[in-house]
Every structure is written in C-alpha cells, then in structure tokens.
Scaffold this active site. Sequence first.
Site, PDB file in Angstrom:
ATOM      1  N   GLY A 115       0.827  -1.091  -0.021  1.00 21.48           N
ATOM      2  CA  GLY A 115       0.234  -0.024  -0.046  1.00 21.48           C
ATOM      3  C   GLY A 115       0.586   1.308   0.209  1.00 21.48           C
ATOM      4  O   GLY A 115       0.327   2.272  -0.155  1.00 21.48           O
ATOM      5  N   GLU A 141       8.492   4.471   8.306  1.00 17.03           N
ATOM      6  CA  GLU A 141       8.640   4.518   9.892  1.00 17.03           C
ATOM      7  C   GLU A 141       9.188   5.859  10.448  1.00 17.03           C
ATOM      8  O   GLU A 141       8.891   6.092  11.683  1.00 17.03           O
ATOM      9  CB  GLU A 141       9.325   3.283  10.143  1.00 17.03           C
ATOM     10  CG  GLU A 141       8.601   1.930   9.975  1.00 17.03           C
ATOM     11  CD  GLU A 141       9.443   0.775   9.636  1.00 17.03           C
ATOM     12  OE1 GLU A 141      10.343   1.011   8.727  1.00 17.03           O
ATOM     13  OE2 GLU A 141       9.318  -0.207  10.362  1.00 17.03           O
ATOM     14  N   GLN A 186       2.993   8.763   3.041  1.00 19.11           N
ATOM     15  CA  GLN A 186       3.485   7.916   4.063  1.00 19.11           C
ATOM     16  C   GLN A 186       3.828   8.507   5.479  1.00 19.11           C
ATOM     17  O   GLN A 186       3.546   8.208   6.397  1.00 19.11           O
ATOM     18  CB  GLN A 186       4.939   7.208   3.637  1.00 19.11           C
ATOM     19  CG  GLN A 186       4.829   5.998   2.661  1.00 19.11           C
ATOM     20  CD  GLN A 186       4.040   4.949   3.648  1.00 19.11           C
ATOM     21  OE1 GLN A 186       4.736   4.349   4.570  1.00 19.11           O
ATOM     22  NE2 GLN A 186       3.028   4.346   3.078  1.00 19.11           N
TER      23      GLN A 186
END
Length: 752
Positions: A477, A718, A651
């Site tokens: 994704g 992250e 993101q």
Amino acid sequence: MRIRSETPAISPIGHDTPRVDGSKKVTGTAQYTSDFHFPGMLYAVPVEATIAYGRVIKLDTAAAEKMPGVRVIFHRENIGKIFRSVQEPGFEGICEERRPPFEDDVVRYYGQYIALAVADTFETAKAAADAVRATYAKEKPNVETDLQADDEPDAVATTFGSQERLQSQRGDAEGAFESAPVKLDQTYVTPTEAHNPLELHATTAIWEGSTLTLYESSQGVVNLRGVLAQMFGLPKENVRVISKFVGSGFGSKLWPWTQCPLAAAAARQLGKPVRLVVSRKMMFQSVGHRPRTQQRVRLGATRDGKLVSLQHDYVYQRSMLDAHHEDCGEATPFQYSVPNLRVTFGRAKRNIGAGADMRGPGRVPGLYATESAMNELADLLKIDPVRLRILNEPKIDESLGVPFSSRHLLECFELGAEKFGWSKRTPEVGSMRCDGLVLGWGMAGSSWVAARFAAEASLQLRDDGTARIACATQDIGTGTYTILAQLASQKTGVPLDKVEVDLGDSSLPAGPISGGSMATGSVVPAVFAAADSAIASLRTIATTTPGSPFEKRKPDELSFDGGLIFVKADGAAKGVPFADLLRRANLRLVTGSGKSEATFGNPKPKFSTHSFGCHFVEVTWQAEIARLRVSRVVTVIDAGRIINPLAARNQIEGAVVMGIGMALFEHTSYDRQSGAPINSNLADYIVAVNADAPPIDVHFLDFPDKEINELGARGIGEIGLAGVAAGITAAVYHATGIRVRELPVQIGNLLV
Ligand code: MOS
C-alpha cells in the site's frame, strides 16, 4: 530511421507520481488474498483457547463433526506433521511464533489456536468451531502490566538485535550522572499496541502433489516461502507464495503466523484448497503486537544544557513463545552527543500472544522515551527544546566511532521551526491562547535506520516498446509498484504507462521484505543493474543483427538513452528506438538480471546510515469540556532523495496520524483473571481516524545519501511515526501543565 519527435521526457524520479496501480484499486480489480477463488475450496476457522495458561485435557468435537457441511475438525492428533523452522542466513526463515500450531497441548496465551474446523462454507466452519468444547487444566495467567525483567538468561536468538542485556556503554554513565549539576530520572511506559491493517490476515493453501501454493497477505513472500518449506519438509522450489495486493500490515505481515501452516496442513490432509481468514478479534492475539515497554531514562547535564550522562534501561513484555526483541535502545547511543552512556534491556514474560515488529519497532517506543526526557530536561533547564537538541548534536556516531553518511537533523529543526512559527512560542504553561482555546506547542526529533536488504530483479525490453520489471518484493500500500515503474522508466526511457510491474510472487527474482522502510532503497541497485544488463544485450544485438544501422559498430561505441540506441559520437538525435531494433532482429524481448547485496546488519560499517526528522505539534485544550485535539503538525524529513514525493508525503501523513493514535488512543488491555485482551475489536481499540487528523505540513530535505544507492534514496515510512508521541505529550504539558509519562494520554489524566 525514426527520430523521436516528442520533447525528451523529464526524469520520472523525484516528481509527484500517482499510483500506477491506482485505477485497479479504485475499480476493485486489484486482487487481495481473499479475492482469489478456487473450485472446491473449503473454509477453515480456528478454535481459540479460552484460557491464557494451562493445558488442553480434552477436546469434544462430536457435535461439531455432526454438522452438515463440516469436513473435519483438525487438532493435534490429525493435523499431520508440521516441523519447526529456524532462521537461515540471508535474512530468511524468520517467524516470530516458533512453535508450530498444535505442537503440544500447552496453552500459553488466550486465543491460541487449539483446533481447526474445516467446512464447505465459512458460516458452517464458524458454527463448527464454536461448537468444539475444550476441557482445560487451568493455571493462573500472568498479564501483569508492571514490567520487571525476568532473571533467566536471554538465550533466545533475536531477529534484529543484540542478545546481551548490556546493549551499549561508554564512559562512566553512573558516576557522571551522580555528579551532574542537573539531573532527570523518569520512567516512560508504552502500552501493548495492536497492528490493525484494514485487510485481515488471510491464507489460501493449494496443494498439487508435493507442490504448495499459498495466497497470503504478506510483507515478505520470499521469507514466507522459506519458512513454509521448512515446516512442510519441502524444497523451496516446491513452495510458491503469492501476494499481489496487501491491505497494509504495519509489520504484522512481515513474518508468517500460525494461520498459514494450519491452512496448508488442512489442505494437505483434505486434498482441497483451504482458505483461512483471521478475524479482527483473533488479530489482537495471534498475529503479533507492539510489546508493552517500561523505560527508565536518566539524563545528567550541565546548567547550560550539555549532556554529560545518558542511561536508558528498558524492559519489554514478551510472550512465552516468541524471539522478538523490542530494540528501544537502538537510537539512544547516537541520537545525541554524550560522553557517558549506558543502555540495557530486560524482558518480562507474559501469557500473551507473540510480540512482533510494529511500524518503527524499537525506535518508536524508544524515541518516545528519550525525546520526552529531552523535552523535560529542556523545561528543567529553561532552555528551548530545539536549542537543547542543537547543543547536543553529535559530530559523528559516537557509538560506532564513524561519521554519519548524511545527517541533517539541524536543518530539519531549522525548517520545521520556521514553517511552524516556533519563535512565537512562549514557554510558560498555559500561556498561549487562540479563539478561547489553550494552545500547547511541543516538538521532538526522529530517526530511523537506513540500509539495504539483498535484492534481485529482472527487466525485459519488448518489441512493442514496453518494458516489464519483476521482483519478489511486495506493495503493501506504500507505492512499490509505482517506485519500480519509475526506476525502470528512468533507466529505459519507457513511459510509466508502458512499464509492466510484476511483484508479490516468490517465483520472481528474490526481493526484499516490505519492512524497515527499506524496500525502495534496496531495489534501486538491483533494478538499475537489471536495466543495464538488458541494455548491454541490446547493444550486442544492434551490432550483430544483419541490416541494423549499427551492424559495423562495436557494442561499446553505442549508447542508450531515453529508449534510443545511438552511436555515442553521433548523439541521441540519430538514435533508433529499441523496439525497432528488436523487431529487425525478430526478437520479442531482451531480459536483463540484476542483483545487489545487503548492507543491513554489517557489523563494521564505514558510515552510520540513518534518516532523520522532526515534528512540531500544536494541541488545543478546552479545560471546561476536557477536550484535547491535535490541531496542527509540521514534519520535516531528511530521508535522502525522495523518488516519489506524492507517495512519500502520503506515508509521512499516515505515520503522523498513527502517532496521534499512539499518543492519545491506542492500547490493548488484558483481563487479569482470564488473560484475554478485553478491547479486541475496533469499537473498543481506538485508532486515530480522519476526524482526528489535523492539517499535516510535510517537508522533505533533499540530501541524497550515496551510501545507500546511486540515487541516494533511503526510504520512507517509519521515520514519520518516530517522535510524534513525544511531541504531542510535550504539547499537552505546555497546554495543561500535566506530564503524562504512560501512553496513551487519556482525558482522565488531565482532569486534576
Ligand atoms: Mo515494518 S514494522 O518493518 O513493517
């Protein structure tokens, strides 16, 4: 000869590029694991233990077996052999719950699978699973939330981290702390958090003779193939894992979980395809979680804000079964300059499901603690928190004694402060107001490891002017289909819409896990090498094909650019499209292969490679109705070159929203009597949603990091989560004067 008439295409790298798979997703033609159907397919539903510790004495399956449409109730006696797996060199063979399902009759956590109902329909299988009665010899489970390290030696092999309790040390941390003029000693707690990807974990297993095909929602098809090959005693070539589209994973789909071998074992016994979809409730126990942590941070500093000592001693909760290491101290030794440092860890065993990597494993809870401590120290010293960080910026990685490949944290602070308007902050608690609301402003730094996993790729150039790139990585994704298309297009000149991208299939050239924010950085050199190899073949074909305009040339006299082959000396204007050459040679295609080595795990690197970033956060607080909102976030990220800013921003925005959830909502609670997770559904386990998402202003610095790959792209994901929660809790303190050191911040904490 055809001359390219259109203006040369701009490089697709570094430009906002919409998802190449976007239309498939919005039209519903993207196939996720549960969208594949097979003739004769059966449905499996696990029976979950209703105790958290003890043994299964008896299973009564009679009623379930009598139900029309039920094929078999599988359990220890009839599931057949499932072997254990071990980690292999090359980052393979990894699985967190090392005990294969049904291996013994011991129940170690509530919800552990103890049997499996297989039936013609999902509904029948569910009814049958519910009808199985288990008798237990029950013991008192331990789900205690206060974490004290167990005494037993940590002999368990860990996937990522050190096995030593003492993780890092330099100087005399204790002595320097004792004599420091200013001291901070606080303990920070992060709760158990459950990954809640939209798509449930799912497996469909199909056997043909001794060949096993698995459709699985996976962040790592190559690793999964290896683990399942071990579990079923098969050569790897006999196992194929397909994961074309993944509705995200956040780490829970990195390594295989027990539903996968169970579906495969049931399919083997029955000779039919078997599908097992894990329920949302099961996902709170049987597919990993971010373990609870308790982290004591001690900072010693001079009065003008120079750190003299840093001690980070953390304990995390682990299950009875897993090897997961929650590496909270990973960034501590190099994030700031400090001569005296000690980092230690311990583990506390609990009767819970296996812990696992969850977005930013280790560093996300770790940086929450250390960045919170830095913010508290700044308040103690009455120094601006940005200033405190600037004062302690290291020149090199002081733990490894090597330079950073590219560290621009100070530029992140500078840009973030400017975009946020940080200079207008008044430090006194509750001193800032807007439209009748109290404003709180906080900030925190961030970092995330950058490295490459090993990767292979193949690239084809075809006689219709199209290209195909293949790699056994996955798109979870995040935009990997698009990144691979951009990379292939950049090297071959084939427009994005003429590049076919094939991934999510372990039979393709081995690719990296979609994990550690490293997939993009890892595939760059492999894709580029594959393209170079295909282009080298083209040059040979150009010089050896009768009738080719380059027949009398040598391959090294030729160049390739923008899809054209040409004589270097003549320039691209006299170039020939590669498709023309292939047609003249009567070739449908040429294929190139590329391979790149891992840099991850190198014990003696020349550079310390990490991404950096920071978050500036505003909260609003309405004391009279106890309403706390995150109202604004500015995030600046230093992740090297950004290949697709559109996907990268997406993101980071998602990560910031997840950080809001981490700071304010997310936590799994366990019932002390039964050991069951008591909020194992999306009504009671709260994640941040659109309504919680404030304006998020994301900026990327542009410092390509050539240590990672030739584009200088480190990867994204992250890094956007690390630090958010510390920024939010600092803003909460600034608004309310209340320090919350145990996440999530709950309204009850603020009603004092
Ligand atoms: Mo991430 S926890 O490496 O999926």
